[in-house]
Design a protein around this motif. Structure first.
Motif, short mmCIF file in Angstrom:
data_model
loop_
_atom_site.label_atom_id
_atom_site.label_comp_id
_atom_site.label_asym_id
_atom_site.label_seq_id
_atom_site.Cartn_x
_atom_site.Cartn_y
_atom_site.Cartn_z
N ASP A 287 47.86 37.66 38.62
CA ASP A 287 48.55 36.67 37.78
C ASP A 287 47.61 35.51 37.44
OD1 ASP A 287 50.84 38.20 37.87
OD2 ASP A 287 51.66 37.13 39.60
N ASN A 288 46.33 35.85 37.16
CA ASN A 288 45.30 34.88 36.78
C ASN A 288 45.01 33.86 37.88
OD1 ASN A 288 44.91 35.96 34.17
ND2 ASN A 288 46.73 34.88 33.43
N ILE A 289 45.34 34.19 39.11
CA ILE A 289 45.03 33.35 40.26
C ILE A 289 44.10 34.12 41.18
CG2 ILE A 289 45.96 32.12 42.25
CD1 ILE A 289 48.55 31.77 40.71
N ARG A 290 42.97 33.50 41.54
CA ARG A 290 42.05 34.19 42.44
C ARG A 290 42.63 34.19 43.85
NH1 ARG A 290 35.87 32.30 43.34
NH2 ARG A 290 36.92 30.70 44.58
N VAL A 291 42.82 35.40 44.38
CA VAL A 291 43.42 35.53 45.70
C VAL A 291 42.41 35.98 46.75
CG1 VAL A 291 45.72 35.99 44.79
CG2 VAL A 291 44.16 37.90 45.19
N ALA A 292 41.22 36.43 46.33
CA ALA A 292 40.20 36.86 47.30
C ALA A 292 38.84 36.82 46.63
CB ALA A 292 40.50 38.27 47.82
N SER A 293 37.82 36.53 47.45
CA SER A 293 36.43 36.54 46.98
C SER A 293 35.57 36.94 48.16
CB SER A 293 36.03 35.16 46.46
OG SER A 293 34.70 35.17 45.99
N ARG A 294 34.63 37.88 47.92
CA ARG A 294 33.83 38.39 49.02
C ARG A 294 32.51 38.96 48.50
NH1 ARG A 294 34.32 40.21 54.53
NH2 ARG A 294 32.14 40.45 55.04
N GLU A 295 31.44 38.71 49.25
CA GLU A 295 30.16 39.32 48.94
C GLU A 295 30.10 40.71 49.57
OE1 GLU A 295 27.00 36.82 50.19
OE2 GLU A 295 27.42 35.25 48.72
N VAL A 296 29.65 41.71 48.79
CA VAL A 296 29.57 43.09 49.26
C VAL A 296 28.16 43.62 49.04
CG1 VAL A 296 32.02 43.48 48.74
CG2 VAL A 296 30.29 44.06 47.03
N GLY A 297 27.82 44.65 49.81
CA GLY A 297 26.54 45.30 49.65
C GLY A 297 26.60 46.35 48.55
N ALA A 298 25.46 46.95 48.26
CA ALA A 298 25.40 47.99 47.26
C ALA A 298 26.16 49.22 47.74
CB ALA A 298 23.95 48.35 46.95
N GLY A 299 26.81 49.91 46.80
CA GLY A 299 27.54 51.12 47.13
C GLY A 299 29.04 50.92 47.03
N PRO A 300 29.79 51.97 47.38
CA PRO A 300 31.26 51.86 47.35
C PRO A 300 31.74 50.81 48.35
CG PRO A 300 30.55 54.15 47.55
CD PRO A 300 29.34 53.31 47.80
N PHE A 301 32.82 50.13 47.99
CA PHE A 301 33.39 49.11 48.86
C PHE A 301 34.91 49.17 48.77
CE2 PHE A 301 32.90 47.07 44.74
CZ PHE A 301 34.15 46.49 44.54
N ARG A 302 35.54 48.63 49.78
CA ARG A 302 36.99 48.50 49.79
C ARG A 302 37.35 47.17 50.44
NH1 ARG A 302 38.44 53.20 51.52
NH2 ARG A 302 38.26 52.70 53.74
N LEU A 303 38.07 46.31 49.71
CA LEU A 303 38.54 45.02 50.22
C LEU A 303 39.95 45.21 50.75
CD1 LEU A 303 36.06 43.85 48.77
CD2 LEU A 303 37.50 41.94 48.04
N ASN A 304 40.13 44.94 52.04
CA ASN A 304 41.42 45.15 52.68
C ASN A 304 42.18 43.83 52.82
OD1 ASN A 304 40.89 47.95 53.13
ND2 ASN A 304 39.61 47.37 54.87
#
Length: 822
Positions: A287-304
């Protein structure tokens, strides 16, 4: 004469217990060994090294990027590498399913290449995208953020007495008309301590039901936040599920209460995934509100565990690499509070005797015992198991259910139960489904009973009350004589349609209810609401009982603000038997410590009613008064609502304390007190104030406004986090020191140089340490007539002193003092 057969010689009686004990000991040892092997009490066997191979611990790089992981590999004489299946999964290789201890040859894994750097002990693995496992990240990791300081739960003793004084007076219009007066006092008392809370509620006075004292509830409650369990002895209401019924009883209850840990997320939160070509930053918007932000490495990722504001919707995932290039993906999500996170366990165990005529009789309890148990367990993030059982003499009832999260296909709940009562078997089935499809909410549920299904609520129910108060029936109350058994059928359909283009919404519902005595209702409801010109809201609602043709009605109205804090509402309604028009103007109560509200209303029709009321609230109580008039009577009422709290810090008047509270001791009157940065009170003549709306076991920030502190005083504390116990209190002590008891001291060495920054000064009279700042300055509150200070810096120390008379000017400057030895 025949010779009797030889009988085996029996051991002496004192030998038999020994042999039996020896046998039992052997059996016990065998059981212990079996349990130890089963649950891994013995150390696990060390994985066998393949023949001729060398075990290596190597740092792993995946597609050129450091994984920051060290894995175990086996190097064979021919140069091949192998590793256990569990190790390969850990570094992100999607190997086939199997035993984690299996050793796999890396050359047999398709899409995998490697390079071994023997001097650096590193292994560089090149892996095809389809062979990489997604790496899990927590959506909120506190990385780079300030970690909150641990705050101990308060263990205060005290008492709270909430009270409500309510009086009415009504009179007819005729000369011979009677005047009816009623008055009552409602008490809600509790005594709290670290060992539990004893709570009582009662009503005294003249009510519609009776005159005298009427006890409502009495219970002792102990909350244990570490295990999230609550034990209740006394009056309670049994736990239950969507497809069960609760009963009021007197006895004991042990239940899981997730509210004892407010920061615990019990429902599974959605996850979002993607792939990054290089190390990137992932932002998730709902809904145009940032609810999460995270730095990830190269490759597939999953934010839980994405903290979403609703149960379903669309999440926009933005992957931004170091060059600023963005990739945007929109992913649908669905979650529900009816699901438990994997491993979470919820339960309620209840036992006692049923209670009857609550709020009519003080102590009307049955004689037959009842027992109920409810359980929910999160098997996975999408599967929650449910079970429920009930028992009382002559009845056994039990059932089980499951709640399934189907992702974009919604939420499904299935349950079934059976009962055995008076040698008669009964059955019960329940199913519900809900989903949001393109913004449209759809909810379906159905339940059926088969045979003569009974539960504790039905078999312990009494016939209709025979001694109902005449005042109740004279005032319009009536007794409904219906079966206490669970209805034969209940079907529900709910549809909610948002219309954002028109700033409108529409909803429809249908309920089919077939009671055990054959009575049937089919209720259809429709609502429509629209906002236009940003402030005006139009609403229309209609209902009809399809099984009863005369129970049909419709209403329509308009609501709009008048100024900043007044709301005006007008509506018209019609049924087959009545037409009416109503209008209302209301000024709601605000959030200020001193505030007021008022209401004017009229309802014109077959039974016209008109009235006005006003209320005033301050930090000590709330007062309400009103007038009302109809065709037959005119009257008024008045109400006083508040609380008296008693703690080791004193006795105080306060607004109603529904949960926990805090006592703030500043030591000066007129100081403004804030709760979560919102002004809520001012200290009284004793320098204390009460904050009545804290939450049990929840961290709250209490602060004071420094600019309201009296001139010439110094405060040692401006804010503090507190966590009150269950329905208890926390005490915040802010020490106020007069200006003449403070000093700003400048200290130099014998060369005239300021004492170095960071040196530690100890005030000998109080034993308190202070750090010396720039220019050798240090602020010392709480000085005496004579003061000796010791300064330490490294291995050197020195000592000097000053008196209260050495203070210069209004800011209490002292010095410069000379401290030899630094």
């Amino acid at each position: 004469m025949r010779e009797s057969p030889a009988c085996p010689e029996r051991p002496p009686k004192d030998m038999r217990p020994r042999r039996m004990l020896a046998r039992l000991s052997r059996v016990f040892v065998l059981l212990v060994m079996l349990i130890a092997v089963t649950f891994g009490a013995f150390p696990a066997a060390v994985a066998r090294v393949p023949d001729g191979a060398h075990r290596l611990q190597l740092e792993v790089f995946l597609n050129g990027d450091a994984t920051n992981l060290i894995a175990e590999f086996y190097r064979h004489p021919d140069g091949r590498f192998s590793s256990r299946r569990s190790e390969l999964r850990e570094i992100g290789v999607a190997v086939p399913k199997g035993d984690d201890k299996d050793v796999l040859d890396l050359a047999d894994i398709p899409g995998l290449g490697l390079r071994y750097d023997e001097p650096a002990q590193k292994l560089f693995v090149e892996l095809a995208p389809e062979m990489r496992l997604a790496r899990d990240y927590a959506a909120n990791d506190n990385g780079g953020h300030v970690t909150q300081e641990n705050v101990a739960v308060s263990r205060d003793f005290g008492q709270v007495l909430n009270y409500n004084l309510y009086g009415t007076s009504t009179r007819g219009y005729g000369r011979s008309a009677r005047t009816f007066n009623t008055g009552s006092v409602t008490f809600d008392h509790r005594a709290f301590s670290p060992f539990g809370v004893l709570q009582n509620t009662a009503i005294a006075g003249t009510t519609l039901a009776k005159t005298g004292i009427l006890r409502l509830e009495t219970a002792f409650v102990f909350a244990h936040p570490e295990t999230m369990t609550m034990t209740t002895v006394g009056d309670a209401i049994s736990g239950g599920l969507n497809w069960t019924r609760s009963v009021r009883y007197g006895g004991g209850q042990v239940s899981r209460q997730f509210s004892l840990k407010p920061d615990l997320v019990t429902a599974p939160l959605p996850s979002v995934g993607g792939s990054a070509a290089v190390p990137s930053t992932v932002d998730v918007y709902v809904d145009n509100i940032r609810v999460a932000s995270r730095e990830v490495g190269a490759g597939p990722f999953r934010l839980n565990n994405i903290p979403v504001p609703g149960e379903s919707g669309l999440a926009r995932v933005i992957v931004r690499d170091v060059t600023g290039r963005e990739t945007v993906t929109t992913i649908p999500f669905f979650t529900s509070s009816r699901l438990l996170a994997a491993g979470q366990f919820d339960f309620s165990l209840d036992g006692g005797v049923p209670r009857y005529n609550y709020a009519v009789q003080s102590a009307d309890y049955g004689r037959r015992w009842i027992g109920l148990g409810t359980m929910r367990y999160g098997l996975t993030e999408t599967v929650t198991l449910e079970a429920h059982g009930e028992a009382t003499p002559g009845l056994a009832n039990g059932g089980a259910g499951v709640t399934l999260g189907l992702g974009r296909f919604g939420l499904l709940n299935l349950a079934g139960a059976g009962s055995w009562h008076r040698e008669t078997l009964g059955g019960f089935a329940y199913a519900s489904w809900q989903n949001t499809i393109h913004g449209v909410f759809v909810g379906l549920s159905t339940q059926r009973t088969f045979g003569r299904f009974e539960d504790v609520a039905s078999v312990t129910a009494r016939p209709v009350i025979g001694d109902t108060s005449g005042d109740l029936t004279d005032s319009g109350f009536f007794v409904v004589n219906r079966s206490a058994r669970m209805p034969r059928a209940i079907d529900r359909l709910t549809v909610g349609v948002p219309l954002p283009a028109w700033n409108a919404s529409m909803a429809a519902s249908f309920v089919n209810l077939e009671r055990a005595d054959g009575d049937r209702s089919q209720l259809l409801g429709l609502t429509y609401s629209q906002t236009f010109a940003r402030h005006y809201n139009v609403f229309v609602s209609a209902y009809s009982d399809l099984a009863r043709s005369r129970q049909t009605g419709i209403s329509a109205g308009l609501s709009f603000p008048l100024g900043d804090d007044v709301i005006v509402t007008s509506s018209v309604s019609a049924t087959r038997d009545d037409r009416s028009f109503s209008a209302e103007a209301i000024r709601p109560m605000g959030t200020k410590a001193h505030d007021y509200s008022w209401r004017l209303y009229t309802n014109e029709g077959t039974n016209p009613q008109r009235g006005a009321s006003a209320a005033y609230r301050n930090p000590w109580a709330q007062v309400t008064a009103g007038l009302r008039q109809d065709n037959a009577f005119i009257g008024g009422y008045a109400e006083l609502d508040g609380a008296v709290v008693a703690t080791p810090g004193g006795v105080f008047a306060s607004r109603r304390v529904n949960d926990a509270f805090a006592v703030v001791d500043v030591g000066a009157s007129g100081v403004e007190v804030l709760h979560e940065n919102r002004p809520v009170a001012k200290t009284d003549w004793s320098g204390k104030a009460v904050i009545p709306d804290l939450r049990s076991f929840q961290r709250s920030k209490v602060a004071i406004s420094p600019e309201t502190v009296p001139a010439g005083t110094h405060i040692t504390l401006t804010e503090q986090d507190v966590i009150p116990g269950y329905r208890g209190s926390s005490t915040v002590r802010v020490k106020t020191i007069a200006a003449q008891d403070t000093a700003r001291v400048k200290i130099q060495n014998e060369k005239g140089e300021p004492i170095p920054i960071g040196a530690v000064l100890t005030h000998q009279e109080t034993g308190i340490n202070y750090a010396i700042g720039y220019g050798g300055m240090v602020f010392i509150p709480g000085i005496g007539d004579t003061n000796t200070v010791t300064i330490r810096h490294g291995e050197k120390s020195c000592e000097t002193s000053f008196t209260r008379e050495d203070r210069n000017g209004s800011n209490g400057r002292v010095g410069p003092l000379i401290c030899k030895g630094l």
